[in-house]
Design a protein around this motif. Structure first.
Motif, mmCIF file in Angstrom:
data_model
loop_
_atom_site.group_PDB
_atom_site.id
_atom_site.type_symbol
_atom_site.label_atom_id
_atom_site.label_comp_id
_atom_site.label_asym_id
_atom_site.label_seq_id
_atom_site.Cartn_x
_atom_site.Cartn_y
_atom_site.Cartn_z
ATOM 1 N N LEU A 157 -21.791 12.223 10.257
ATOM 2 C CA LEU A 157 -21.902 13.579 9.718
ATOM 3 C C LEU A 157 -22.429 13.552 8.305
ATOM 4 N N TYR A 158 -22.328 12.402 7.882
ATOM 5 C CA TYR A 158 -22.676 12.237 6.017
ATOM 6 C C TYR A 158 -24.216 11.883 6.522
ATOM 7 N N GLU A 159 -24.643 10.983 7.156
ATOM 8 C CA GLU A 159 -26.156 10.487 7.096
ATOM 9 C C GLU A 159 -26.293 9.600 8.454
ATOM 10 N N GLU A 195 -31.091 18.254 9.659
ATOM 11 C CA GLU A 195 -32.714 18.085 9.582
ATOM 12 C C GLU A 195 -32.593 18.703 8.223
ATOM 13 N N ARG A 196 -32.227 19.824 7.589
ATOM 14 C CA ARG A 196 -32.723 20.291 6.394
ATOM 15 C C ARG A 196 -32.126 18.881 5.203
ATOM 16 N N ALA A 197 -31.068 18.537 5.354
ATOM 17 C CA ALA A 197 -30.611 17.664 4.443
ATOM 18 C C ALA A 197 -31.621 16.183 4.538
ATOM 19 N N THR A 198 -31.949 15.886 5.747
ATOM 20 C CA THR A 198 -32.948 14.870 5.849
ATOM 21 C C THR A 198 -34.423 15.002 5.423
ATOM 22 N N ALA A 199 -34.710 16.249 5.159
ATOM 23 C CA ALA A 199 -36.103 16.641 4.762
ATOM 24 C C ALA A 199 -35.857 16.618 3.255
ATOM 25 N N TYR A 200 -34.843 17.194 2.570
ATOM 26 C CA TYR A 200 -34.553 17.070 1.295
ATOM 27 C C TYR A 200 -34.479 15.575 0.583
ATOM 28 N N TRP A 201 -33.608 14.810 1.305
ATOM 29 C CA TRP A 201 -33.813 13.535 0.999
ATOM 30 C C TRP A 201 -34.911 12.667 1.161
ATOM 31 N N SER A 202 -35.893 13.159 2.171
ATOM 32 C CA SER A 202 -37.042 12.339 2.023
ATOM 33 C C SER A 202 -37.882 12.747 0.806
ATOM 34 N N LEU A 203 -37.858 13.980 0.623
ATOM 35 C CA LEU A 203 -38.794 14.537 -0.647
ATOM 36 C C LEU A 203 -38.196 13.994 -1.886
ATOM 37 N N PHE A 204 -36.749 13.888 -1.892
ATOM 38 C CA PHE A 204 -36.260 13.223 -3.270
ATOM 39 C C PHE A 204 -36.433 11.763 -3.445
ATOM 40 N N TYR A 205 -36.329 11.306 -2.316
ATOM 41 C CA TYR A 205 -36.569 9.789 -2.306
ATOM 42 C C TYR A 205 -38.146 9.228 -2.756
#
Length: 486
Positions: A307-309, A373-383
């Motif tokens: 749920l978190y990642e 999916e949105r959280a993963t996209a933002y995480w990738s862009l952030f990193y």
């Protein structure tokens, strides 16, 4: 039956239905609270990370039995890769981090792998007999039908089939009996300190505050990477005045994981099977695990780490960044064994669907998957953005290599198709068919098809081979000095 009898029957029929529903809901809501041991001043099984020049970790995604089996197969495939300095790449792995179904191979490997003195590869580069036997048993353990065993345990123990808390208890019992034994984190720490096992991080989600909870033998500060300090250094190096609001630090703190000790829990007597269950609990079907600490009356609720990642990656990455920041290591490599259910699979399914959604005919995990999916996209862009800006280390210092189950490349003539898949109906006639078959494996705690089990084994070997050169090149690179700003 007379009209009067029919009226009388209908008059009682609805109250009986309502009573049955009330009893059902009461059974579903019955509390099942665990009492975790309270920490004392001396917690012997907790110890700090060991300084290393190059540190290697493996992360395991969630995905039920698909993740469990692919995780075991991935470790076997890594075991067959020779490290540049000799021995197996697997012998250089110091950390395992997992969520949900990925916790099964991580915990089993840590508790049962042969001791440090047993080589993975022989002088000829082939896997030794001891490790071949171990991995054969490992695969068989991960291929068990945990789902049926869980349901039968509920029924045979006279536990309500819809009580998610009691299902979590049954899952703990199944994992203990069939996989992990009664081992505790104290037992795990003993193996880790002898060098017989990598250090293990089993990730779950605290429902109370939405933070990640990591069951491990690590000290609480081990994963507390100070992102703000690196951000300040990067801004100062470029002559940019600090201008971000203080709420940024509060937001960052909410992303840092919580250790059992921070909740005053003594993890040493805690069973590994309990942590694995917490990580794999997927409410409202199973769990969460509700617990108190010692004699306290505060209740905590922890469940599905996905749920978190869902990659099992982030806590491992933060720990390595913390070690780089503290100059405990110079370089870090993460091998992400990822068998997450691809979001794109649902796109194809929904384009062919006209029926309304009900609880009986559709998997509602699609709804939280959109948020994931949105959280993963933002995480990738952030990193990646912070890598470019010099806040996070670049790929020569901290490298993440993804080993994705649906990324395996198959021969055009399918000469590499497993034998068990050659008579499938409908037949697999192209590499695209095989990739789609693997991608569509459902997230359950059972994989009934021998074809699917063999596909996961072959896919793990393929993706490791496809990335073998990148793994070996990183490990073979000469030691590079740490950058001044870190």
């Amino acid at each position: 039956m007379s009209d009067e009898d029919a009226v009388r029957r209908s008059r009682w029929h609805r109250p009986v239905q309502l009573l049955a529903c009330a009893l059902l809901l009461t059974a579903c809501a019955s509390p099942e609270v665990s009492r975790f041991p309270k920490a004392s001043a001396d917690t012997a099984c907790i110890w700090s990370p060991t300084p290393q020049d190059t540190v290697v970790g493996v992360s395991f995604s969630g995905g039920g039995s698909r993740a469990a089996l692919f995780g075991a197969n991935g470790l076997e495939a890594l075991g067959r890769v020779r490290a540049p300095g000799g021995g197996s790449v697997l012998e250089q792995v110091s950390y395992l981090s997992s969520v949900s179904g990925g916790g099964l191979p991580a915990a089993y490997y840590a508790l049962h792998k042969p001791p440090r003195e047993t080589p993975v590869l022989g002088p000829d580069g082939a896997m030794t007999d001891i490790y071949q036997t171990f991995f054969a048993d490992f695969e068989a353990k991960m291929a068990q039908d945990f789902q049926s065993a869980l349901l039968w345990r509920q029924l045979s123990s006279f536990r309500h089939i819809l009580n998610s808390a009691l299902l979590a208890r049954s899952l703990t019992e199944i994992l203990e009996e069939r996989l992990l034994g009664p081992s505790t984190f104290a037992d795990l720490a003993a193996r880790e300190k002898r060098g017989d096992s990598p250090r293990v991080m089993i990730n779950s989600t605290l429902f109370n505050d939405g933070r990640r909870m990591v069951f491990s033998t690590l000290t609480p500060d081990a994963t507390q990477y100070d992102f703000i300090a690196d951000l300040d250094r990067s801004l100062a190096r470029r002559g940019i005045p600090r201008s971000y609001p203080e709420v940024v630090k509060k937001r960052w703190d909410s992303l840092l994981s919580v250790s059992p000790l921070e909740l005053q829990i003594d993890p040493c007597p805690l069973k590994v099977a309990v942590a694995a269950t917490a990580s794999a609990s997927a409410p409202p079907l199973v769990g969460p695990i509700t617990f108190t600490v010692g004699d306290e009356l505060d209740y905590w609720h922890t469940g599905d780490g996905a749920l978190y990642e869902n990659l099992g990656l982030e806590s491992l990455m933060f720990m390595f960044q913390k070690q780089l920041q503290d100059h405990k290591v110079r370089r870090a490599l993460i091998l992400a064994i990822n068998s997450s259910y691809p979001f794109s699979v649902g796109f194809k399914t929904l384009r062919q669907r006209s029926e309304p959604w009900t609880i009986f005919n559709y998997d509602f995990s699609r709804i939280p998957s959109i948020m994931e999916e949105r959280a993963t996209a933002y995480w990738s862009l952030f990193y990646r953005s912070l890598q470019v800006e010099g806040v996070f280390p670049d790929d020569t210092t901290l490298r993440i290599i993804f080993l994705n189950h649906e990324s395996a490349q198959w021969e055009e003539d399918l000469s590499d198709l497993p034998e068990a898949c050659r008579n499938e109906k409908p037949p697999l006639t192209s590499p695209e068919d095989v990739q789609q078959r693997i991608a569509e494996l459902p997230t359950k705690f059972v994989i009934p098809s021998e074809c699917d089990r063999q596909l996961l084994h072959a896919a793990a070997a393929k993706v490791v081979e496809q990335n073998q050169e990148a793994i070996q090149d990183f490990l073979a690179a000469p030691r590079t000095p740490q950058k001044a700003e870190r």
